[in-house]
Design a protein around this motif. Structure first.
Motif, PDB file in Angstrom:
ATOM      1  N   SER A  82       0.833  -1.212   0.000  1.00  0.00           N
ATOM      2  CA  SER A  82       0.000   0.000   0.000  1.00  0.00           C
ATOM      3  C   SER A  82       0.864   1.257   0.000  1.00  0.00           C
ATOM      4  CB  SER A  82      -0.907   0.025   1.240  1.00  0.00           C
ATOM      5  OG  SER A  82      -1.791  -1.063   1.235  1.00  0.00           O
ATOM      6  N   THR A  92       0.716   5.831  -1.380  1.00  0.00           N
ATOM      7  CA  THR A  92       0.183   6.989  -2.114  1.00  0.00           C
ATOM      8  C   THR A  92      -1.328   6.903  -2.353  1.00  0.00           C
ATOM      9  OG1 THR A  92       0.725   6.005  -4.275  1.00  0.00           O
ATOM     10  CG2 THR A  92       2.385   7.438  -3.261  1.00  0.00           C
ATOM     11  N   GLY A  93      -2.057   6.556  -1.306  1.00  0.00           N
ATOM     12  CA  GLY A  93      -3.509   6.532  -1.426  1.00  0.00           C
ATOM     13  C   GLY A  93      -4.082   5.286  -2.046  1.00  0.00           C
ATOM     14  N   TRP A  94      -3.247   4.333  -2.428  1.00  0.00           N
ATOM     15  CA  TRP A  94      -3.742   3.089  -3.023  1.00  0.00           C
ATOM     16  C   TRP A  94      -3.492   1.933  -2.064  1.00  0.00           C
ATOM     17  CZ3 TRP A  94      -0.915  -1.350  -4.250  1.00  0.00           C
ATOM     18  CH2 TRP A  94      -1.644  -2.347  -4.934  1.00  0.00           C
ATOM     19  N   GLN A  95      -4.460   1.023  -1.986  1.00  0.00           N
ATOM     20  CA  GLN A  95      -4.324  -0.144  -1.121  1.00  0.00           C
ATOM     21  C   GLN A  95      -4.971  -1.339  -1.793  1.00  0.00           C
ATOM     22  OE1 GLN A  95      -6.513  -1.040   2.899  1.00  0.00           O
ATOM     23  NE2 GLN A  95      -4.672   0.157   3.369  1.00  0.00           N
ATOM     24  N   GLY A 123       2.747   8.807  -9.223  1.00  0.00           N
ATOM     25  CA  GLY A 123       1.584   7.942  -9.254  1.00  0.00           C
ATOM     26  C   GLY A 123       1.922   6.508  -9.610  1.00  0.00           C
ATOM     27  N   LEU A 124       0.997   5.618  -9.340  1.00  0.00           N
ATOM     28  CA  LEU A 124       1.193   4.202  -9.596  1.00  0.00           C
ATOM     29  C   LEU A 124       0.398   3.768 -10.814  1.00  0.00           C
ATOM     30  CD1 LEU A 124       0.772   2.830  -5.962  1.00  0.00           C
ATOM     31  CD2 LEU A 124       2.907   3.382  -7.137  1.00  0.00           C
ATOM     32  N   SER A 160      -2.897   2.169  -9.700  1.00  0.00           N
ATOM     33  CA  SER A 160      -4.008   3.049  -9.343  1.00  0.00           C
ATOM     34  C   SER A 160      -4.695   3.605 -10.577  1.00  0.00           C
ATOM     35  CB  SER A 160      -3.508   4.193  -8.463  1.00  0.00           C
ATOM     36  OG  SER A 160      -2.611   5.031  -9.169  1.00  0.00           O
ATOM     37  N   LEU A 161      -3.966   3.676 -11.705  1.00  0.00           N
ATOM     38  CA  LEU A 161      -4.548   4.163 -12.959  1.00  0.00           C
ATOM     39  C   LEU A 161      -5.216   3.048 -13.757  1.00  0.00           C
ATOM     40  CD1 LEU A 161      -1.596   6.461 -14.140  1.00  0.00           C
ATOM     41  CD2 LEU A 161      -3.758   7.199 -13.107  1.00  0.00           C
ATOM     42  N   PRO A 214      -6.090  -0.579 -12.596  1.00  0.00           N
ATOM     43  CA  PRO A 214      -6.138  -1.758 -11.722  1.00  0.00           C
ATOM     44  C   PRO A 214      -6.606  -3.016 -12.435  1.00  0.00           C
ATOM     45  CG  PRO A 214      -7.977  -0.269 -11.259  1.00  0.00           C
ATOM     46  CD  PRO A 214      -7.060   0.454 -12.189  1.00  0.00           C
ATOM     47  N   HIS A 253       1.051  -5.541  -9.455  1.00  0.00           N
ATOM     48  CA  HIS A 253       1.897  -4.654  -8.657  1.00  0.00           C
ATOM     49  C   HIS A 253       2.763  -5.509  -7.734  1.00  0.00           C
ATOM     50  CE1 HIS A 253       2.787  -0.785  -6.680  1.00  0.00           C
ATOM     51  NE2 HIS A 253       2.719  -1.455  -5.543  1.00  0.00           N
TER      52      HIS A 253
END
Length: 469
Positions: free
Chosen positions: A157, A159-162, A288-289, A292-293, A295, A300
Motif C-alpha cells: 500500500s 500513495t492513497g492506493w491499497q 503515481g502508480l 491506481s490508474l 487496476p 503490482h
C-alpha cells in the motif's frame, strides 16, 4: 548463405513492412530455417529493386520481433519460428556477464539491504517461530495464511492506493512473483515488452521458458510512450514489464503524463502491465502508480529485499480482479511449492508489527550516508544518484567501455556491473555506463575503499588496461 528470395506482391502497407512480414511468414513456413543467414542488405536491395534503407528497415523490424539476430561483420541470422515455440531456439538475450563469487573482491554489484541491526531482530524472531511452530515448519505450505495476505496488503500500500487481501499472492521474492505472472498470463511464443535498459534477469528468465523479449526505447524520463505504441502495433505483445516509480539502473521516474499515456496504450492494445516496486518502496516521494490508474490490467510487485533483508526471500504481487488464483497456481507450478512457512511467517510478523517499516527507515538513513560519500569521493565524475537508492549510474569518460572498466576495477579488487547486465536483448548501442551498488558492502570503510578504487582507476585512465580488449 540461403538462396531464399522473397516475393512482395501480397500484403499492404510500406514495402519494408511487407518485406518484414514476408520474412516472418517464411520463417514460420520453414522456408527460412533456424540458423539461416539472410542475404546481405545490398544484394537483396538490388534483387528487389528497392533502396538499401528499405531492406535495412525491414531487417530492423524482424530483429525487433525477435526473429533474427544481427551480428556486426557476420550478417543477419534466423533465430526460429514463432509458430513452433517449443522447437524454436530461444531469442538471443544479452547479459549474464557477472563475475562468480570471488573471495577478496568487494561486492559493489549488488543492492541487498545493508545490515542496520536487523540481523539480531530477525534471528530472535526466527527462533521464536521455530520453537512455537515446529510442526508447521516440517510440512508443505498448501495455502497462504490470512496474516501473510494482510502483510502483503500493508507492504504494497502507498500513495492513497491499497490492494485487497484477496488480490495478494505471496511469493519467494519479487523475481518469483514476476515469473509467476508471466507464466500465468502468457504462453510460449508470446512477446513481452522490456525497456531498453532494465532488470534483464527477467528477460533472460522469460526467454528460458519460451517467451520473446522485445525492447522499447527510453530517455531520461523512462519509457517513451510513442515507441511503446509503435512496438504494440507492430509486434502485438501480451505483457509489459517496467519500473515506473524508480527505474533500475537509470533512477528515472515516469512523469504522470507518461504514466497516463502508457496506460492508454496498454488498454488500446490489450496489454497486461507488471509494475516492479522493489526499489520504488524505498522512495517516499514516488509519483503515481500504474496500478491506481489501471487496476484491471496491472500486477503490482514488491518485496523486502532492498528495504529489510534480501535473504528472507519474501515478496507479494497484487493482482487484477479474477487473476490471483491463476498467478497462485502458476507460482506453485513454476517454483514447485509455495514460499516456506518460516520465511512467510517471519516476513508477515515483521510487517504487521511495524518492525519492517522501522528497518526500512534505518536502511534509508544508511543509504543516504553512503550516497553522500559517493558525492564527495567521486566529485567531478558524471553519475545519477539519490539519497534513498543504494546504487549510482555512472557515465564513463571516453574512451572507456563499460566492460573494460568493469575488468579494470575488478583487477583492483572491486566488482561493479557493466551496462550489458541491463540490456534485455542484444544491441550495438553503448551507453558507456556502469552501475555501482553500495549497500551490500559490510561497512562504510568498505564503501569508502570501493569508491576510492573507482576514482583511482578513472584518474589513471585507460592506459595499461587496453589488453583486456
Amino acid at each position: 548463405m540461403t538462396n531464399w528470395m522473397p516475393t512482395l506482391s501480397d500484403g499492404e502497407g510500406p514495402i519494408y513492412v511487407r518485406l518484414a512480414d514476408r520474412i516472418e511468414a517464411d520463417i514460420a513456413a520453414g522456408a527460412l530455417a533456424p540458423g539461416a543467414k539472410l542475404p546481405p542488405q545490398r544484394n537483396l536491395a538490388f534483387d528487389l529493386g528497392v533502396t538499401i534503407g528499405t531492406v535495412g528497415r525491414a531487417y530492423a523490424l524482424v530483429r525487433e520481433r525477435g526473429l533474427v539476430s544481427g551480428e556486426v561483420g557476420r550478417g543477419t541470422f534466423v533465430l526460429g519460428s514463432s509458430d513452433e515455440p517449443a522447437r524454436q531456439p530461444q531469442p538471443e538475450v544479452f547479459g549474464g556477464t557477472r563475475f562468480p563469487l570471488t573471495s577478496g573482491k568487494l561486492r559493489m554489484d549488488s543492492t541487498a539491504a545493508p545490515d542496520v541491526g536487523q540481523t539480531r531482530l530477525i534471528s530472535e524472531l526466527v527462533t521464536r517461530i521455530a520453537r512455537d511452530h515446529a510442526a508447521d515448519m516440517l510440512d508443505y505450505v498448501r495455502q497462504p495464511l490470512p496474516a501473510w495476505l494482510d502483510a502483503g496488503r500493508v507492504w504494497l500500500s502507498r500513495t492513497g492506493w491499497q490492494p485487497s487481501p484477496e488480490s495478494i499472492v505471496p511469493t519467494a521474492g519479487a523475481h518469483a512473483a514476476i515469473m509467476a505472472v508471466i507464466a500465468a498470463m502468457t504462453v510460449p511464443g508470446d512477446r513481452i515488452v522490456f525497456e531498453a535498459l532494465t532488470y534483464s534477469s527477467i528477460a533472460r528468465s522469460a526467454a528460458l521458458i519460451g517467451r520473446r523479449p522485445v525492447m522499447v526505447e527510453i530517455d531520461a524520463d523512462g519509457m517513451i510512450p510513442e515507441d511503446f505504441d509503435h512496438v504494440c502495433a507492430q509486434q502485438h505483445p501480451k505483457l509489459t514489464f517496467l519500473m515506473p516509480s524508480l527505474h533500475n539502473p537509470t533512477l528515472a521516474t515516469l512523469p504522470d503524463r507518461r504514466l497516463n499515456e502508457i496506460v492508454a496504450i496498454a488498454r488500446r492494445h490489450n496489454v497486461w502491465l507488471i509494475e516492479d516496486m522493489v526499489f520504488g518502496n524505498l522512495v517516499d516521494d514516488a509519483s503515481g502508480l500504474l496500478v491506481s490508474l489501471a487496476p484491471e490490467r496491472t500486477f503490482h510487485v514488491g518485496s523486502l529485499s532492498k528495504s529489510v533483508a534480501a535473504g528472507l526471500r519474501t515478496g507479494w504481487v497484487a493482482c487484477p480482479p479474477h487473476t490471483a488464483q491463476r498467478v497462485h497456481t502458476a507460482s506453485r507450478m513454476v517454483a514447485g511449492s509455495l514460499p516456506t512457512f518460516l520465511m512467510s511467517e517471519t516476513a508477515a510478523r515483521l510487517v504487521l508489527s511495524g518492525e519492517a517499516e522501522a528497518i526500512r527507515r534505518s536502511v534509508r538513513a544508511e543509504t543516504a550516508a553512503r550516497e553522500a560519500m559517493a558525492r564527495t569521493i567521486l566529485a567531478g565524475s558524471e553519475f545519477s544518484s539519490r539519497p534513498d537508492i543504494p546504487f549510482l549510474w555512472m557515465k564513463l569518460p571516453e574512451p572507456w567501455l563499460s566492460g573494460l572498466f568493469r575488468r579494470a576495477v575488478a583487477d583492483e579488487g572491486v566488482l561493479v556491473d557493466e551496462e550489458d547486465e541491463y540490456k534485455p536483448v542484444r544491441t550495438e548501442r553503448n551507453h558507456h555506463r556502469i552501475r555501482v551498488g553500495f549497500s551490500s558492502a559490510g561497512s562504510r570503510d568498505d564503501v569508502l575503499r570501493g569508491f576510492d578504487t573507482i576514482r583511482r582507476v578513472l584518474e589513471g585512465g585507460i592506459a595499461g588496461h587496453d589488453s583486456f580488449g
